[in-house]
Design a protein around this motif. Structure first.
Motif, PDB file in Angstrom:
ATOM      1  N   ASP A  38       0.909  -1.113  -0.110  1.00 55.13           N
ATOM      2  CA  ASP A  38      -0.021   0.175  -0.014  1.00 55.13           C
ATOM      3  C   ASP A  38       0.891   1.189   0.125  1.00 55.13           C
ATOM      4  OD1 ASP A  38      -2.559  -1.347  -0.040  1.00 55.13           O
ATOM      5  OD2 ASP A  38      -2.938  -0.991   2.221  1.00 55.13           O
ATOM      6  N   ALA A  39       1.805   1.447   0.784  1.00 49.70           N
ATOM      7  CA  ALA A  39       2.633   2.679   1.005  1.00 49.70           C
ATOM      8  C   ALA A  39       3.588   2.977  -0.235  1.00 49.70           C
ATOM      9  CB  ALA A  39       3.556   2.466   2.200  1.00 49.70           C
ATOM     10  N   VAL A  40       3.758   1.955  -1.032  1.00 54.07           N
ATOM     11  CA  VAL A  40       4.702   1.995  -2.180  1.00 54.07           C
ATOM     12  C   VAL A  40       4.054   2.306  -3.266  1.00 54.07           C
ATOM     13  CG1 VAL A  40       6.195   0.844  -3.816  1.00 54.07           C
ATOM     14  CG2 VAL A  40       6.406   0.058  -1.470  1.00 54.07           C
ATOM     15  N   LEU A  41       2.762   2.056  -3.568  1.00 55.79           N
ATOM     16  CA  LEU A  41       1.775   2.520  -4.723  1.00 55.79           C
ATOM     17  C   LEU A  41       1.879   3.913  -5.192  1.00 55.79           C
ATOM     18  CD1 LEU A  41       1.281  -0.594  -4.643  1.00 55.79           C
ATOM     19  CD2 LEU A  41      -0.963  -0.026  -5.456  1.00 55.79           C
ATOM     20  N   PRO A  42       1.578   4.803  -4.007  1.00 54.57           N
ATOM     21  CA  PRO A  42       1.633   6.330  -4.586  1.00 54.57           C
ATOM     22  C   PRO A  42       2.835   6.864  -4.929  1.00 54.57           C
ATOM     23  CG  PRO A  42       0.665   5.736  -2.158  1.00 54.57           C
ATOM     24  CD  PRO A  42       1.432   4.576  -2.631  1.00 54.57           C
ATOM     25  N   HIS A  43       3.905   6.131  -4.803  1.00 50.45           N
ATOM     26  CA  HIS A  43       5.129   6.897  -5.141  1.00 50.45           C
ATOM     27  C   HIS A  43       5.822   6.132  -6.523  1.00 50.45           C
ATOM     28  CE1 HIS A  43       5.275   8.612  -1.432  1.00 50.45           C
ATOM     29  NE2 HIS A  43       5.162   7.421  -0.870  1.00 50.45           N
ATOM     30  N   LEU A  44       4.785   5.048  -7.279  1.00 51.82           N
ATOM     31  CA  LEU A  44       5.334   4.668  -8.459  1.00 51.82           C
ATOM     32  C   LEU A  44       4.856   5.632  -9.685  1.00 51.82           C
ATOM     33  CD1 LEU A  44       4.315   0.844  -7.912  1.00 51.82           C
ATOM     34  CD2 LEU A  44       6.646   1.781  -7.677  1.00 51.82           C
ATOM     35  N   PRO A  45       5.589   5.394 -10.813  1.00 54.19           N
ATOM     36  CA  PRO A  45       5.292   6.159 -11.957  1.00 54.19           C
ATOM     37  C   PRO A  45       4.074   5.965 -12.558  1.00 54.19           C
ATOM     38  CG  PRO A  45       6.749   4.683 -12.389  1.00 54.19           C
ATOM     39  CD  PRO A  45       6.612   4.531 -10.947  1.00 54.19           C
ATOM     40  N   SER A  46       3.516   7.093 -13.147  1.00 53.13           N
ATOM     41  CA  SER A  46       2.011   6.707 -13.990  1.00 53.13           C
ATOM     42  C   SER A  46       2.450   5.703 -15.101  1.00 53.13           C
ATOM     43  CB  SER A  46       1.527   8.089 -14.355  1.00 53.13           C
ATOM     44  OG  SER A  46       2.583   8.657 -15.250  1.00 53.13           O
ATOM     45  N   PRO A 240      11.215  -4.092   3.526  1.00 54.50           N
ATOM     46  CA  PRO A 240      11.576  -2.627   3.456  1.00 54.50           C
ATOM     47  C   PRO A 240      10.652  -1.783   2.550  1.00 54.50           C
ATOM     48  CG  PRO A 240      12.677  -4.109   2.019  1.00 54.50           C
ATOM     49  CD  PRO A 240      12.102  -4.997   2.797  1.00 54.50           C
ATOM     50  N   CYS A 241       9.586  -2.414   1.931  1.00 50.83           N
ATOM     51  CA  CYS A 241       8.638  -1.651   1.194  1.00 50.83           C
ATOM     52  C   CYS A 241       7.678  -0.855   2.322  1.00 50.83           C
ATOM     53  CB  CYS A 241       7.807  -2.842   0.463  1.00 50.83           C
ATOM     54  SG  CYS A 241       7.161  -4.139   0.972  1.00 50.83           S
ATOM     55  N   VAL A 242       7.573  -1.632   3.473  1.00 51.47           N
ATOM     56  CA  VAL A 242       6.776  -1.126   4.754  1.00 51.47           C
ATOM     57  C   VAL A 242       7.721  -0.040   5.437  1.00 51.47           C
ATOM     58  CG1 VAL A 242       5.778  -1.546   6.956  1.00 51.47           C
ATOM     59  CG2 VAL A 242       5.404  -3.082   5.060  1.00 51.47           C
ATOM     60  N   GLU A 243       8.802  -0.410   5.792  1.00 49.02           N
ATOM     61  CA  GLU A 243       9.580   0.734   6.499  1.00 49.02           C
ATOM     62  C   GLU A 243      10.035   1.912   5.688  1.00 49.02           C
ATOM     63  OE1 GLU A 243      12.667  -0.506   9.259  1.00 49.02           O
ATOM     64  OE2 GLU A 243      12.251  -2.750   9.057  1.00 49.02           O
ATOM     65  N   LYS A 244      10.399   1.717   4.489  1.00 45.52           N
ATOM     66  CA  LYS A 244      10.752   2.793   3.844  1.00 45.52           C
ATOM     67  C   LYS A 244      10.411   2.657   2.222  1.00 45.52           C
ATOM     68  CE  LYS A 244      15.526   2.760   6.087  1.00 45.52           C
ATOM     69  NZ  LYS A 244      15.330   4.164   6.734  1.00 45.52           N
ATOM     70  N   PRO A 245       9.128   2.919   2.095  1.00 43.59           N
ATOM     71  CA  PRO A 245       8.223   2.945   0.763  1.00 43.59           C
ATOM     72  C   PRO A 245       8.746   3.775  -0.152  1.00 43.59           C
ATOM     73  CG  PRO A 245       7.092   3.887   2.583  1.00 43.59           C
ATOM     74  CD  PRO A 245       8.344   3.420   3.264  1.00 43.59           C
ATOM     75  N   VAL A 246       9.380   5.150   0.230  1.00 43.04           N
ATOM     76  CA  VAL A 246       9.513   6.070  -0.741  1.00 43.04           C
ATOM     77  C   VAL A 246      10.962   5.445  -1.602  1.00 43.04           C
ATOM     78  CG1 VAL A 246      10.347   8.517  -1.372  1.00 43.04           C
ATOM     79  CG2 VAL A 246       8.547   7.697   0.401  1.00 43.04           C
ATOM     80  N   GLU A 247      11.910   5.200  -0.674  1.00 48.51           N
ATOM     81  CA  GLU A 247      13.282   4.625  -1.251  1.00 48.51           C
ATOM     82  C   GLU A 247      13.080   3.328  -2.111  1.00 48.51           C
ATOM     83  OE1 GLU A 247      17.236   2.704   0.672  1.00 48.51           O
ATOM     84  OE2 GLU A 247      15.965   4.292   1.912  1.00 48.51           O
ATOM     85  N   TYR A 248      12.020   2.491  -1.489  1.00 48.90           N
ATOM     86  CA  TYR A 248      11.711   1.270  -2.163  1.00 48.90           C
ATOM     87  C   TYR A 248      11.188   1.454  -3.723  1.00 48.90           C
ATOM     88  CZ  TYR A 248      10.501  -3.548  -2.515  1.00 48.90           C
ATOM     89  OH  TYR A 248      10.361  -4.918  -2.905  1.00 48.90           O
ATOM     90  N   ALA A 249      10.183   2.519  -3.883  1.00 49.84           N
ATOM     91  CA  ALA A 249       9.782   2.832  -5.031  1.00 49.84           C
ATOM     92  C   ALA A 249      10.690   3.395  -5.848  1.00 49.84           C
ATOM     93  CB  ALA A 249       8.491   3.816  -4.731  1.00 49.84           C
ATOM     94  N   ALA A 250      11.535   4.191  -5.422  1.00 49.30           N
ATOM     95  CA  ALA A 250      12.580   4.869  -6.317  1.00 49.30           C
ATOM     96  C   ALA A 250      13.569   3.708  -6.834  1.00 49.30           C
ATOM     97  CB  ALA A 250      13.560   5.944  -5.489  1.00 49.30           C
ATOM     98  N   LEU A 251      13.704   2.576  -6.038  1.00 44.76           N
ATOM     99  CA  LEU A 251      14.532   1.574  -6.809  1.00 44.76           C
ATOM    100  C   LEU A 251      13.746   0.858  -7.746  1.00 44.76           C
ATOM    101  CD1 LEU A 251      16.249  -0.134  -3.554  1.00 44.76           C
ATOM    102  CD2 LEU A 251      17.294   1.330  -5.196  1.00 44.76           C
ATOM    103  N   LEU A 252      12.503   0.536  -7.593  1.00 42.55           N
ATOM    104  CA  LEU A 252      11.510  -0.171  -8.654  1.00 42.55           C
ATOM    105  C   LEU A 252      11.621   0.839  -9.841  1.00 42.55           C
ATOM    106  CD1 LEU A 252       8.696  -1.440  -6.579  1.00 42.55           C
ATOM    107  CD2 LEU A 252      10.690  -2.691  -7.376  1.00 42.55           C
ATOM    108  N   GLN A 253      11.410   2.183  -9.634  1.00 39.43           N
ATOM    109  CA  GLN A 253      11.119   3.117 -10.712  1.00 39.43           C
ATOM    110  C   GLN A 253      12.590   3.266 -11.368  1.00 39.43           C
ATOM    111  OE1 GLN A 253       9.595   6.895 -10.021  1.00 39.43           O
ATOM    112  NE2 GLN A 253      10.085   7.680 -11.927  1.00 39.43           N
ATOM    113  N   ARG A 254      13.635   3.410 -11.010  1.00 33.35           N
ATOM    114  CA  ARG A 254      15.023   3.408 -11.826  1.00 33.35           C
ATOM    115  C   ARG A 254      15.097   2.150 -12.553  1.00 33.35           C
ATOM    116  NH1 ARG A 254      18.832   3.301  -7.497  1.00 33.35           N
ATOM    117  NH2 ARG A 254      17.888   5.378  -6.914  1.00 33.35           N
ATOM    118  N   PHE A 255      14.806   0.638 -11.967  1.00 32.45           N
ATOM    119  CA  PHE A 255      15.054  -0.406 -12.543  1.00 32.45           C
ATOM    120  C   PHE A 255      13.872  -0.320 -13.895  1.00 32.45           C
ATOM    121  CE2 PHE A 255      13.762  -5.057 -12.745  1.00 32.45           C
ATOM    122  CZ  PHE A 255      14.919  -5.587 -13.510  1.00 32.45           C
ATOM    123  N   LEU A 256      12.815   0.025 -13.461  1.00 28.42           N
ATOM    124  CA  LEU A 256      11.746  -0.054 -14.702  1.00 28.42           C
ATOM    125  C   LEU A 256      12.245   0.864 -15.927  1.00 28.42           C
ATOM    126  CD1 LEU A 256       8.491   0.148 -12.450  1.00 28.42           C
ATOM    127  CD2 LEU A 256       9.354  -1.886 -13.868  1.00 28.42           C
TER     128      LEU A 256
END
Length: 262
Positions: A38-46, A240-256
């Protein structure tokens, strides 16, 4: 709320984001449901079609009698993606979800174009460890494992706040058959050989304070796949997606972005 009737199991799933977007699939850990993300989704790209689901025996999915095999969990994911007509997704799996991801990538390369293996391994623990945990649950319920699990799941800082108690409650509320079933699946899984044969873009994520799948174990698995990359999240545990969702989403976005998925 959506339920996919897959014959021997009914899986609860949710789709967010763009209906015609490129697919990204999330598979959660033992003892959690799809709210893990839940906390990761708002920080993922459109532009993403974001698919989450509760594996069998968890959340709002049905809980067939234990034990489960890893093959059954992989078939569930495969059938759900076929049900949703998903091809060439990025599959993000955490813990047991990462084991499902490895098995599905070996079986259905048409469904998966890239992997994110988070806080997971080709083999987690040993059969005796899992047998002991299952025996504890049979005698004392999931509650018997809850406190020790929180220590493995979360960093010291996160456990100092009351926030971790919601995850403890989520864990103990999972169906006992579902929890035992998935424990059995993990106990019987060793993916070192099949995972070493994978050839697709892969990102590994570990938490420096993960007591369930320590960073060296995660890295060992990621290194089986040529060309993979590994990221260590400092001061984070097993989720880590719970503890640090913004940082986690940033890793996903960079990979994507790097693999051209967005």
């Amino acid at each position: 709320m959506k339920i996919a009737d897959l014959g021997d199991v009914h899986l609860h799933y949710r789709i967010d984001g763009a209906a015609d977007g490129v697919p990204i699939v999330f598979a959660n850990s033992l003892g959690t449901d799809l709210r893990l993300w839940d906390a990761v989704l708002p920080h993922l790209p459109s532009g993403l079609r974001i698919i989450r689901y509760d594996k069998r025996g968890h959340g709002l999915s049905s809980a067939p009698p234990a034990p489960y095999s890893m093959g059954a969990l992989i078939r569930d994911a495969e059938a759900l993606l076929d049900h949703l007509d998903v091809r060439d997704c990025v599959f993000v799996g955490l813990s047991i979800g990462g084991m499902i991801a490895q098995g599905l990538a070996v079986k259905r390369m048409d469904q998966i174009r890239a992997l994110v293996l988070s806080n997971t391994a080709a083999k987690i623990g040993t059969p005796p460890i899992w047998q002991d945990r299952m025996a504890a649950v049979r005698s004392g319920g999931i509650e018997a494992l809850a406190d020790a699990t929180m220590e493995r799941w979360f960093s010291r800082d996160y456990r100092a706040s009351a926030d971790h108690l919601a995850w403890r409650t989520m864990m103990v509320r999972q169906p006992v058959d579902g929890y035992l079933g998935c424990c059995a699946a993990i106990a019987g899984t060793d993916f070192y050989t099949p995972t070493s044969g994978l050839r697709l873009p892969t990102l590994g994520i570990a938490g420096s304070e993960d007591g369930s799948t320590p960073p060296d174990l995660v890295r060992e698995t990621i290194d089986l796949i040529p060309g993979s990359r590994f990221e260590l999240m400092r001061r984070a545990g097993h989720l880590p997606c719970v503890e640090k969702p913004v940082e986690y989403a940033a890793l996903l976005q960079r990979f994507l972005t790097d693999i051209g998925h967005i």
